[in-house]
Design an enzyme around this catalytic site. Sequence first.
Site, PDB file in Angstrom:
ATOM      1  N   HIS A 153       0.809  -1.223   0.000  1.00 49.89           N
ATOM      2  CA  HIS A 153       0.000   0.000   0.000  1.00 49.89           C
ATOM      3  C   HIS A 153       0.845   1.278   0.000  1.00 49.89           C
ATOM      4  O   HIS A 153       0.299   2.377  -0.089  1.00 49.89           O
ATOM      5  CB  HIS A 153      -0.973   0.000   1.187  1.00 49.89           C
TER       6      HIS A 153
ATOM      7  N   ASP B 116      -0.402  -7.687   1.971  1.00 55.76           N
ATOM      8  CA  ASP B 116       0.188  -6.344   1.869  1.00 55.76           C
ATOM      9  C   ASP B 116       1.713  -6.447   1.771  1.00 55.76           C
ATOM     10  O   ASP B 116       2.436  -6.171   2.723  1.00 55.76           O
ATOM     11  CB  ASP B 116      -0.236  -5.531   3.094  1.00 55.76           C
TER      12      ASP B 116
ATOM     13  N   GLY C 218       4.181   6.422   9.932  1.00 54.07           N
ATOM     14  CA  GLY C 218       5.434   6.632   9.225  1.00 54.07           C
ATOM     15  C   GLY C 218       6.299   5.413   9.000  1.00 54.07           C
ATOM     16  O   GLY C 218       7.291   5.506   8.304  1.00 54.07           O
TER      17      GLY C 218
ATOM     18  N   SER D 270       5.270   2.191   7.886  1.00 58.00           N
ATOM     19  CA  SER D 270       4.689   1.232   6.965  1.00 58.00           C
ATOM     20  C   SER D 270       5.788   0.522   6.186  1.00 58.00           C
ATOM     21  O   SER D 270       6.704   1.158   5.694  1.00 58.00           O
ATOM     22  CB  SER D 270       3.849   2.048   6.019  1.00 58.00           C
ATOM     23  N   GLY D 271       5.713  -0.785   6.087  1.00 59.67           N
ATOM     24  CA  GLY D 271       6.674  -1.518   5.266  1.00 59.67           C
ATOM     25  C   GLY D 271       7.920  -1.961   5.985  1.00 59.67           C
ATOM     26  O   GLY D 271       8.712  -2.726   5.436  1.00 59.67           O
TER      27      GLY D 271
END
Length: 251
Positions: free
Chosen positions: A66, A110, A200, A202-203
């Site tokens: 995302h 995701d 902040g 994400s991933g």
Amino acid sequence: MGLIHLLLLGALLPHLSHSARVSVGIVNGTEAKPHSRPYMVSVQKHGRHICGGFLVSDMFVMTAAHCWKYGDNMTVVMGAHDLSDNRTSTNMAVKYYHIYPEFALEGLNDIMLLQLNGGVKKSPVINWIPIREKKKPIKANTICSVAGWGKTSTNGNISVRLMEAEVTVVGRKSCAKSWGSTFYAPTMVCTAGRGGFCKGDSGGPLVCNNTAVGIVSFFELENCDYLSKPNVYTKIANFVRWIRGIIHNSK
């Protein structure tokens, strides 16, 4: 989207309210020892940090699907600790965006691989991390860690220096009960504890025993500080065949 807060979902669904557009940082953590996590990267757009990520080979960064929207041109910053200091960091453009074909905005599957525009060499500040390949669930109460450059509280500021926190794995049944079948799936792994991620990160990776086992995916809407629901990550082991195929076919 109920209580789920997909990180940077606003980039993908512009019609959502402002409260659902904010990205995911590290809460109740501490500053990481500089370059103690040489696999960590800052995924950026127009020179601005938008997501975390981590090196899994000399040419690939793993992050959350995302984080990208059609037309984005991303760069990856490796070897950084303080994002305002570029003396040790290396910037590289992304050549291809490999998004898992069955990714869904509700948080399912995701995962994305960023193929770099060239290979990188190992150094004291740049290295990749092994990924967990066994699908067997990680035992509940296992102590792991998460790191990133995101906010340190719900209404706090982004940290320019890499932060880290210990987290505790939550059992599948417990996580499923907390989130319900609408949001939880067997391709996810959950953590709880005093520390965790926020806006902040994400991933970024969930790391257990020096191995990446999950990818930061979503958390309770607008609530980083006092969670009533576990943080949720994409479970890497469920995607190993796809990951290996992408990396192998790039050679």
